[in-house]
Design a protein around this motif. Sequence first.
Motif, PDB file in Angstrom:
ATOM      1  N   GLU A   8       1.227  -1.581   0.029  1.00 17.06           N
ATOM      2  CA  GLU A   8      -0.176  -0.007   0.062  1.00 17.06           C
ATOM      3  C   GLU A   8       1.326   1.214  -0.109  1.00 17.06           C
ATOM      4  O   GLU A   8       0.236   2.400  -0.612  1.00 17.06           O
ATOM      5  CB  GLU A   8      -0.890  -0.067   1.217  1.00 17.06           C
ATOM      6  N   THR A   9       2.228   1.219   0.809  1.00 19.46           N
ATOM      7  CA  THR A   9       2.851   2.593   0.791  1.00 19.46           C
ATOM      8  C   THR A   9       3.545   2.681  -0.073  1.00 19.46           C
ATOM      9  O   THR A   9       4.243   3.434  -0.770  1.00 19.46           O
ATOM     10  CB  THR A   9       3.929   2.498   1.807  1.00 19.46           C
ATOM     11  N   MET A  10       3.564   1.332  -1.188  1.00 20.51           N
ATOM     12  CA  MET A  10       4.411   1.624  -2.394  1.00 20.51           C
ATOM     13  C   MET A  10       3.360   2.442  -3.784  1.00 20.51           C
ATOM     14  O   MET A  10       4.081   2.906  -4.572  1.00 20.51           O
ATOM     15  CB  MET A  10       5.453   0.330  -3.126  1.00 20.51           C
ATOM     16  N   LYS A  46       2.023   6.488  -6.663  1.00 17.25           N
ATOM     17  CA  LYS A  46       0.469   7.089  -6.889  1.00 17.25           C
ATOM     18  C   LYS A  46       1.364   8.766  -7.344  1.00 17.25           C
ATOM     19  O   LYS A  46       1.567  10.030  -7.847  1.00 17.25           O
ATOM     20  CB  LYS A  46      -0.282   7.244  -6.570  1.00 17.25           C
ATOM     21  N   ALA A  47       2.392   8.666  -5.612  1.00 15.46           N
ATOM     22  CA  ALA A  47       2.364  10.407  -5.371  1.00 15.46           C
ATOM     23  C   ALA A  47       3.518  11.145  -6.865  1.00 15.46           C
ATOM     24  O   ALA A  47       3.647  11.719  -7.580  1.00 15.46           O
ATOM     25  CB  ALA A  47       3.564  10.774  -4.324  1.00 15.46           C
TER      26      ALA A  47
END
Length: 118
Positions: free
Chosen positions: A4-6, A11-12
């Motif tokens: 999820e962090t990846m 996306k950022a």
Amino acid sequence: MASETMIQNAKAFLLQESDDSKLNLYDHLCSVMHKVLENRMPNSVDILESLSKEAKTNKFAPATDPSSDVSPTSQEVDLANLQNKLFDKPSEDAEPEPEDEVEMPLPDLMDTAHYFEQ
């Protein structure tokens, strides 16, 4: 959790604006994918680059041709054009126009002043 962090980091990264065009890759890919899914062409993979170029061009192109935006003149514009003649200096060669032929958009102040004097 790590995946999820990846995804958030990816996306950022895609949401970063370009210095040149002030666009981001995320929005561009969304518009290209929308066009692919909307048209459902069998050769979408072959024309992906042209779809991308078209999406980019449509971002910067005006929706309508500005030269075709000829709107009819309003009453205010017509009145302004009529009153603009009041501010034009007559040339030295031109003959003065007789008073009867001039259209008077404003009342004659000398005539009105004459009524007040009585």
